[in-house]
Scaffold this active site. Structure first.
Site, PDB file in Angstrom:
ATOM      1  N   GLY A   1      41.783  45.157  34.890  1.00  0.00           N
ATOM      2  CA  GLY A   1      42.277  44.089  34.004  1.00  0.00           C
ATOM      3  C   GLY A   1      43.108  43.059  34.736  1.00  0.00           C
TER       4      GLY A   1
ATOM      5  N   ASP B   1      30.877  49.637  38.614  1.00  0.00           N
ATOM      6  CA  ASP B   1      32.072  49.643  37.765  1.00  0.00           C
ATOM      7  C   ASP B   1      31.844  50.577  36.569  1.00  0.00           C
ATOM      8  OD1 ASP B   1      34.653  48.802  37.217  1.00  0.00           O
ATOM      9  OD2 ASP B   1      34.050  46.953  36.207  1.00  0.00           O
ATOM     10  N   HIS B   2      32.905  50.827  35.810  1.00  0.00           N
ATOM     11  CA  HIS B   2      32.891  51.738  34.638  1.00  0.00           C
ATOM     12  C   HIS B   2      31.541  52.300  34.234  1.00  0.00           C
ATOM     13  CE1 HIS B   2      37.003  50.770  33.467  1.00  0.00           C
ATOM     14  NE2 HIS B   2      36.726  49.577  33.929  1.00  0.00           N
TER      15      HIS B   2
ATOM     16  N   ASN C   1      40.937  44.878  40.254  1.00  0.00           N
ATOM     17  CA  ASN C   1      39.663  44.477  39.655  1.00  0.00           C
ATOM     18  C   ASN C   1      39.774  43.149  38.915  1.00  0.00           C
ATOM     19  OD1 ASN C   1      38.910  47.004  40.484  1.00  0.00           O
ATOM     20  ND2 ASN C   1      38.193  47.682  38.482  1.00  0.00           N
TER      21      ASN C   1
ATOM     22  N   HIS D   1      41.179  44.915  29.869  1.00  0.00           N
ATOM     23  CA  HIS D   1      40.064  44.049  30.268  1.00  0.00           C
ATOM     24  C   HIS D   1      40.012  42.821  29.359  1.00  0.00           C
ATOM     25  CE1 HIS D   1      38.305  48.080  31.647  1.00  0.00           C
ATOM     26  NE2 HIS D   1      38.613  47.413  32.737  1.00  0.00           N
TER      27      HIS D   1
HETATM   28  P1  13P Z   1      39.314  41.635  33.851  1.00  0.00           P
HETATM   29  O1  13P Z   1      37.999  41.312  33.184  1.00  0.00           O
HETATM   30  O2  13P Z   1      40.455  41.599  32.906  1.00  0.00           O
HETATM   31  O3  13P Z   1      39.535  40.805  35.071  1.00  0.00           O
HETATM   32  O4  13P Z   1      39.230  43.166  34.332  1.00  0.00           O
HETATM   33  C1  13P Z   1      38.293  43.518  35.318  1.00  0.00           C
HETATM   34  C2  13P Z   1      38.150  44.985  35.462  1.00  0.00           C
HETATM   35  O5  13P Z   1      39.088  45.746  35.348  1.00  0.00           O
HETATM   36  C3  13P Z   1      36.805  45.502  35.800  1.00  0.00           C
HETATM   37  O6  13P Z   1      36.746  46.881  35.804  1.00  0.00           O
END
Ligand code: 13P
Length: 277
Positions: free
Chosen positions: A200, A74-75, A221, A171
């Protein structure tokens, strides 16, 4: 996986895990519902667990699953971590270039795509930042925003596989009702056939998910919902343990696992991915 989801009108759950317990709990939810699944790991978790242990733990859990399960970083703004997991053979990475200028973001994204594709690894691209700090990455304000034509053109020139645009979501837990932008998904989907990712996901409703999926979102996500299920079930368990003065870690692990599995079962149902594996 996500191209198939886009063609068939559902979204693949992409769930952030924290350790082997949450990893096995989310895979159990996918297996039970016969859903494809993307397991996501934050840079913070990769750094704390270590790439080798994370990779082998994932492989051992995923090979027992009879549904497709991918491993995604992820990111990640840090090119060294990207190179590390690409070498380790992960399925895909999110190169988060949203802290760079547009020119730098495009140049570096093209470099990451060349490196990843040489090893068969897909690249999700973020050049506008999705609001909210998650596991130490990101910003609470929108730093860069572009029009959808720019997003589609950069995607075409860099050759990325998935797109993560700003869609009004953030997020973490929502403190106020967000202004959601399925219209932006529709506009981008008209210009690019690359699967679009909704970040998010925690806190959105079934109707919100449905409108995003109908507009063209194919990966959703979820992270905060896992953290909340994990910690709240641990809290409840510990209160009971204190009351009974009985301290048995495996029974707490079971409670955590059940809570995480049911949180993800609900997402699978909302995203329409059950029975699609
Ligand atoms: P949330 O934590 O809001 O569920 O978002 C997750 C996300 O986008 C991870 O990249």
């Amino acid at each position: 996986m996500t191209r198939d989801a886009r063609a068939r009108g559902f979204a693949v759950p992409a769930v952030n895990i924290l350790d082997d317990l949450s990893l096995r709990a989310v895979i159990a939810a996918a297996v039970r519902a016969r859903s494809p699944l993307i397991v996501q790991v934050s840079v913070k978790t990769v750094r704390s667990v270590g790439t080798d242990l994370m990779t082998t733990t994932f492989q051992s859990a995923a090979e027992r699953a009879d549904v497709p399960v991918a491993l995604h970083l992820d990111h990640c703004p840090d090119r060294a971590v990207i190179s590390d997991v690409v070498r380790a053979g992960w399925s895909s990475v999110l190169f988060d270039a949203s802290d760079r200028s547009l020119d730098d973001a495009e140049r570096e994204t093209a470099e990451v795509v060349a490196e990843a594709h040489a090893r068969g690894v897909d690249v999700e691209s973020e050049i506008e930042n999705i609001v909210g700090v998650e596991d130490g990455v990101g910003s609470d304000v929108a730093l860069h925003s572009y029009d959808v034509a720019t997003l589609a053109a950069v995607a075409e020139r860099t050759g990325v596989d998935l797109l993560a645009p700003q869609l009004g979501t953030a997020h973490g837990e929502y403190k106020a009702r967000p202004v959601l932008r399925p219209d932006r998904v529709r506009e981008l989907a008209a210009l690019s056939d690359r699967p679009i990712v909704l970040h998010g996901g925690t806190g959105l409703s079934r109707e919100d998910f449905r409108s995003f999926i109908e507009a063209g979102v194919a990966k959703i996500n979820i992270s905060t919902a896992v953290k909340v299920a994990y910690m709240r079930s641990a809290e409840t368990h510990l209160a009971g343990a204190r009351a009974r003065d009985k301290w048995d870690p495996p029974s707490m692990f079971r409670d955590i696992s059940d809570a995480v599995t049911s949180a993800i079962a609900e997402c699978i149902d909302e995203f329409g991915s059950a029975g699609r594996a």
